[in-house]
Motif scaffolding. Sequence first.
Motif, PDB file in Angstrom:
ATOM      1  N   GLY A 163       0.733  -1.245   0.000  1.00 54.73           N
ATOM      2  CA  GLY A 163       0.000   0.000   0.000  1.00 54.73           C
ATOM      3  C   GLY A 163       0.770   1.307   0.000  1.00 54.73           C
ATOM      4  N   LEU A 164       2.061   1.310  -0.316  1.00 58.88           N
ATOM      5  CA  LEU A 164       2.839   2.559  -0.342  1.00 58.88           C
ATOM      6  C   LEU A 164       2.707   3.302   0.983  1.00 58.88           C
ATOM      7  CD1 LEU A 164       2.082   3.816  -3.969  1.00 58.88           C
ATOM      8  CD2 LEU A 164       4.009   2.461  -3.158  1.00 58.88           C
ATOM      9  N   LEU A 165       3.101   2.644   2.051  1.00 57.04           N
ATOM     10  CA  LEU A 165       2.916   3.188   3.392  1.00 57.04           C
ATOM     11  C   LEU A 165       4.250   3.741   3.904  1.00 57.04           C
ATOM     12  CD1 LEU A 165       0.868   0.060   4.500  1.00 57.04           C
ATOM     13  CD2 LEU A 165      -0.021   2.158   3.513  1.00 57.04           C
ATOM     14  N   GLU A 166       4.687   3.293   5.071  1.00 57.79           N
ATOM     15  CA  GLU A 166       6.028   3.533   5.610  1.00 57.79           C
ATOM     16  C   GLU A 166       6.273   4.908   6.194  1.00 57.79           C
ATOM     17  OE1 GLU A 166       9.293   2.138   3.306  1.00 57.79           O
ATOM     18  OE2 GLU A 166       8.404   0.185   2.941  1.00 57.79           O
ATOM     19  N   ASN A 167       5.269   5.748   6.400  1.00 59.48           N
ATOM     20  CA  ASN A 167       5.542   7.016   7.069  1.00 59.48           C
ATOM     21  C   ASN A 167       6.064   6.800   8.477  1.00 59.48           C
ATOM     22  OD1 ASN A 167       4.165   9.122   9.130  1.00 59.48           O
ATOM     23  ND2 ASN A 167       5.011  10.169   7.339  1.00 59.48           N
ATOM     24  N   VAL A 168       5.614   5.733   9.123  1.00 62.38           N
ATOM     25  CA  VAL A 168       6.017   5.525  10.509  1.00 62.38           C
ATOM     26  C   VAL A 168       7.519   5.268  10.612  1.00 62.38           C
ATOM     27  CG1 VAL A 168       5.645   3.015  10.653  1.00 62.38           C
ATOM     28  CG2 VAL A 168       5.272   4.432  12.669  1.00 62.38           C
ATOM     29  N   SER A 169       8.144   4.712   9.596  1.00 64.77           N
ATOM     30  CA  SER A 169       9.596   4.536   9.600  1.00 64.77           C
ATOM     31  C   SER A 169      10.292   5.892   9.554  1.00 64.77           C
ATOM     32  CB  SER A 169      10.033   3.685   8.404  1.00 64.77           C
ATOM     33  OG  SER A 169       9.482   2.390   8.479  1.00 64.77           O
ATOM     34  N   ASP A 170       9.762   6.802   8.727  1.00 66.83           N
ATOM     35  CA  ASP A 170      10.290   8.171   8.709  1.00 66.83           C
ATOM     36  C   ASP A 170      10.117   8.820  10.081  1.00 66.83           C
ATOM     37  OD1 ASP A 170      10.845   7.847   6.040  1.00 66.83           O
ATOM     38  OD2 ASP A 170       9.081   8.939   5.337  1.00 66.83           O
ATOM     39  N   GLU A 171       8.978   8.570  10.684  1.00 75.14           N
ATOM     40  CA  GLU A 171       8.652   9.155  11.992  1.00 75.14           C
ATOM     41  C   GLU A 171       9.680   8.749  13.045  1.00 75.14           C
ATOM     42  OE1 GLU A 171       4.653   9.004  14.733  1.00 75.14           O
ATOM     43  OE2 GLU A 171       4.446   8.816  12.559  1.00 75.14           O
ATOM     44  N   LEU A 172      10.071   7.483  13.024  1.00 72.69           N
ATOM     45  CA  LEU A 172      11.062   7.016  13.983  1.00 72.69           C
ATOM     46  C   LEU A 172      12.417   7.655  13.692  1.00 72.69           C
ATOM     47  CD1 LEU A 172      12.023   5.278  16.317  1.00 72.69           C
ATOM     48  CD2 LEU A 172      12.245   3.347  14.718  1.00 72.69           C
ATOM     49  N   ASN A 173      12.788   7.731  12.417  1.00 69.95           N
ATOM     50  CA  ASN A 173      14.070   8.349  12.061  1.00 69.95           C
ATOM     51  C   ASN A 173      14.122   9.809  12.461  1.00 69.95           C
ATOM     52  OD1 ASN A 173      15.579   6.268  11.096  1.00 69.95           O
ATOM     53  ND2 ASN A 173      15.596   6.938   8.972  1.00 69.95           N
ATOM     54  N   ILE A 174      13.049  10.536  12.165  1.00 72.80           N
ATOM     55  CA  ILE A 174      12.997  11.950  12.538  1.00 72.80           C
ATOM     56  C   ILE A 174      13.059  12.110  14.045  1.00 72.80           C
ATOM     57  CG2 ILE A 174      11.580  14.053  12.489  1.00 72.80           C
ATOM     58  CD1 ILE A 174      10.508  13.043   9.759  1.00 72.80           C
ATOM     59  N   SER A 175      12.376  11.234  14.765  1.00 69.66           N
ATOM     60  CA  SER A 175      12.409  11.275  16.234  1.00 69.66           C
ATOM     61  C   SER A 175      13.824  11.080  16.741  1.00 69.66           C
ATOM     62  CB  SER A 175      11.498  10.192  16.817  1.00 69.66           C
ATOM     63  OG  SER A 175      10.158  10.391  16.449  1.00 69.66           O
ATOM     64  N   ARG A 176      14.550  10.177  16.140  1.00 74.75           N
ATOM     65  CA  ARG A 176      15.940   9.943  16.548  1.00 74.75           C
ATOM     66  C   ARG A 176      16.807  11.167  16.263  1.00 74.75           C
ATOM     67  NH1 ARG A 176      16.347   3.742  14.070  1.00 74.75           N
ATOM     68  NH2 ARG A 176      15.535   2.660  15.936  1.00 74.75           N
ATOM     69  N   VAL A 177      16.632  11.756  15.083  1.00 73.75           N
ATOM     70  CA  VAL A 177      17.419  12.949  14.726  1.00 73.75           C
ATOM     71  C   VAL A 177      17.118  14.083  15.698  1.00 73.75           C
ATOM     72  CG1 VAL A 177      17.732  14.742  12.983  1.00 73.75           C
ATOM     73  CG2 VAL A 177      17.619  12.338  12.287  1.00 73.75           C
ATOM     74  N   VAL A 178      15.837  14.316  15.977  1.00 79.43           N
ATOM     75  CA  VAL A 178      15.442  15.392  16.895  1.00 79.43           C
ATOM     76  C   VAL A 178      16.005  15.142  18.284  1.00 79.43           C
ATOM     77  CG1 VAL A 178      13.474  16.465  18.064  1.00 79.43           C
ATOM     78  CG2 VAL A 178      13.380  16.028  15.604  1.00 79.43           C
ATOM     79  N   SER A 179      15.995  13.890  18.730  1.00 83.16           N
ATOM     80  CA  SER A 179      16.504  13.582  20.078  1.00 83.16           C
ATOM     81  C   SER A 179      17.997  13.867  20.180  1.00 83.16           C
ATOM     82  CB  SER A 179      16.223  12.128  20.436  1.00 83.16           C
ATOM     83  OG  SER A 179      17.057  11.240  19.711  1.00 83.16           O
ATOM     84  N   LEU A 180      18.702  13.802  19.045  1.00 81.43           N
ATOM     85  CA  LEU A 180      20.154  13.997  19.063  1.00 81.43           C
ATOM     86  C   LEU A 180      20.559  15.452  18.859  1.00 81.43           C
ATOM     87  CD1 LEU A 180      21.244  10.891  16.942  1.00 81.43           C
ATOM     88  CD2 LEU A 180      21.630  11.224  19.393  1.00 81.43           C
ATOM     89  N   ILE A 181      19.841  16.196  18.002  1.00 84.31           N
ATOM     90  CA  ILE A 181      20.301  17.562  17.684  1.00 84.31           C
ATOM     91  C   ILE A 181      19.235  18.634  17.916  1.00 84.31           C
ATOM     92  CG2 ILE A 181      21.973  16.696  16.007  1.00 84.31           C
ATOM     93  CD1 ILE A 181      20.104  17.582  13.771  1.00 84.31           C
TER      94      ILE A 181
END
Length: 802
Positions: A163-181
């Motif tokens: 279904g062309l999904l996967e936003n939640v994977s981006d969400e986790l990556n962005i969360s990790r980036v935000v937590s670091l910088i």
Amino acid sequence: MKALSLFTLVIFIFSCSSEENVSLTQLQDKVEVIRDKNGINHIFAQNEADLFFMQGYLAAKDRLFQFEIWKRQATGSLAEILGERELERDRGVRLFKFRGDKETELRHYHPRGVEIVDAFVAGINAYIDEANSNPELLPIEFQMLGIQPQPWTWEVVISRHQGLLENVSDELNISRVVSLIGSDEAKKLYYFHPNEPNLEIDPGIPEELLFKDILAPYKAFRTRVEFLPEDISPEYRGEQKEVKEALAALQEELKTTLEADAFAQGSNNWVLSGKKTASGFPYMANDPHRLQAAPSLRYWVHLSAPGWNVVGGGEPVIPGVSIGHNEHGAWGLTIFSTDNEDLRIYDINPKNPLQYRFKGEWLTMSQIQDTILVKGQSPQIVTHHYTIHGPVTFIDEDLNKAVAVQCAWLEPGSAPYLASLKMDQSQNWDEFRDACTYNNIPAENMVWADKEGNIGWQATGIAPVRRGFSGLVATMGDGRYEWDGYLPIADRPHDYNPESGFIATANQNVAPENYPFPEALGFEWADNFRGERIKEVLSQDKKFTLVEIGALQNDYLSLPARQLLPYLTDLYFENEKVDSLRKALLSWDFNLNPESIEAGIYVMWERILRKKALELAAPDEVRDLIGSIPMTRVIQWVENPEILFSTQAKSQRDQWLTNSFEEAIDALEKKLGANPSNWQYGQKDYKHALIHHPLGRVVNQEWQSKLNVGPLPRGGYSYTPGANAYGDNNTSGASFRILVDTENWERTLGINTPGQSGDPESSFYKNLFSIWAKDEFVSVPFMKKSVESSAHSKRIFEPKKE
């Protein structure tokens, strides 16, 4: 000699226009199937049930191995044939399985959705039974893997795994980036628009949790299937060294696609009113961009029966046509970026890890037990857990946290593309727009053009309404960040007969500036280079021919090149060769044509420029999480260097450009030799198309030549309307294209690479590849007499007499 020549001619005509009669028990009436010279089946049935039965039967006959792997992905049964390494995928598939009611689900898409899907599945199973009873009918892949195709059910058709999904994977990556910088620094590295997202992470979410593998079952079920040498019989295996190199190259290609193309993949579509066309009638053009594959993801078919007369393409495993035309109008699709997933974090009860906090209470997760068959092992018993929001992917008893994914696509009516059934029967814009309101997944820009002179656009998709949070970072699942329902699809952006005379979408943000429901819009869109180039061409004051519209689908003019090259003007290189190549670029026309040496130089420069942009802008600890910088950001930094550099901005910018250009020339010398006359862009060692079969990297040389397709030279890249992926191999882009002039359906043009069939022994397996690689089209007949005049074969299917 004359007699012999006449005999040969008769044999040739017979082989190209052969007729066959076939009896099938399940049919109610006679069905005529004419296969045209390009491999498209035109099905002429006398009732709806026979029509969709034959669609399923013929698609399975053409794509049986593709159907089998699709079915196993959809049902979580790959471990049964590939062993323990697929256990996590199967668990993920079943965890995220739609478990709703058949009647509610299938009636959503069409009033007779149950009957249509049942007939389609019956057709698939009829051919599976036929092939299993006659093993010589099984394509070679089944022998290689030592398996047989298994029967289908309606649940396979409505599976959400594609279904062309996967936003939640981006969400986790962005969360990790935000937590670091931090959120402010993170926003500089992305290109969020049109609104400003809130990226603040709730203090209840520990950073330690974010860096654990909390989405493992989700990622597993979304991962492409990869075969290894041990999966196939020894007599078909390739040499160990060659296979190892091929699999490593695959991983590198996938990495490039997932990182460099993260904000560039997508599709193009547009409709023109009659005032902008040579015929005086509206045109429709569509070229959906997905991963290239053998066989293709798409499949052409013509469906004709009382109440149905539609031709076009769709995914072969789904009944109906998702892109095409009927007797009244034509339609196409592109993705309309929509975030329909959220990552939820819960506090769990220290005394009972299956209880989670929601609105001040401890709620108990629901459980479903499942059995997974694993090759060479005992059946595995697994237990799936669910919260009020959705499937649980991780429970951390050390941190007393649980993780779940809230998925709008688990709502009834969210099977990809099935709403096309209503679209296929639309007779005007109002009916088509109504049909669009049933399309939940994937969210799309649906465009329409009809014989009455109308053009329209409707954005579709199930869109959660978020108030006070963006959905781009993980949120607590304690009740403070709830969706406020879903925005009605009719309220999503749309347009009808605009003054401009055309509507075009290319996955960029096309919502009006004053769109009244910003809380239901996403923040992540494709870079707008493709869309702007299409708009630039279509805005010309002229009447377009269909040939010119086809040329636009394959347009290779790079807007990034046009924006970046002026910054080379004032640079100087001491190396005379490098400086002469710089000067050559300054008079170039920005077209990434296969034969262009300037295109080869520019693309390498742009690649290195982007790579260095990541090194300059992203702290070390987040580079792997970012992957690549959106091209829009790179150009913004070149044009406004003070955004990126705090001191001596212009000087540092020029040094960035200079170093990147020198490295590009060095890279080309190592890649293609010292002589620039050998640096043309489209070639085997640079931009090319090599389409791999799923088993094409693990088989021996003999079978590689039969299963794989190519290589042939290509042009373009991710940011040209002819979008052919960012890396050397054309791994993604348009395998399927369609062009329609509503004045005359017989003018319809299309392509589908490498061919209609998935059987490597079929003459229709790779017959369209070279046509596609040259950016050309084939005719797609519609009227019965036109179909007959282009026939390759005719088959009459009749009810089997008992």
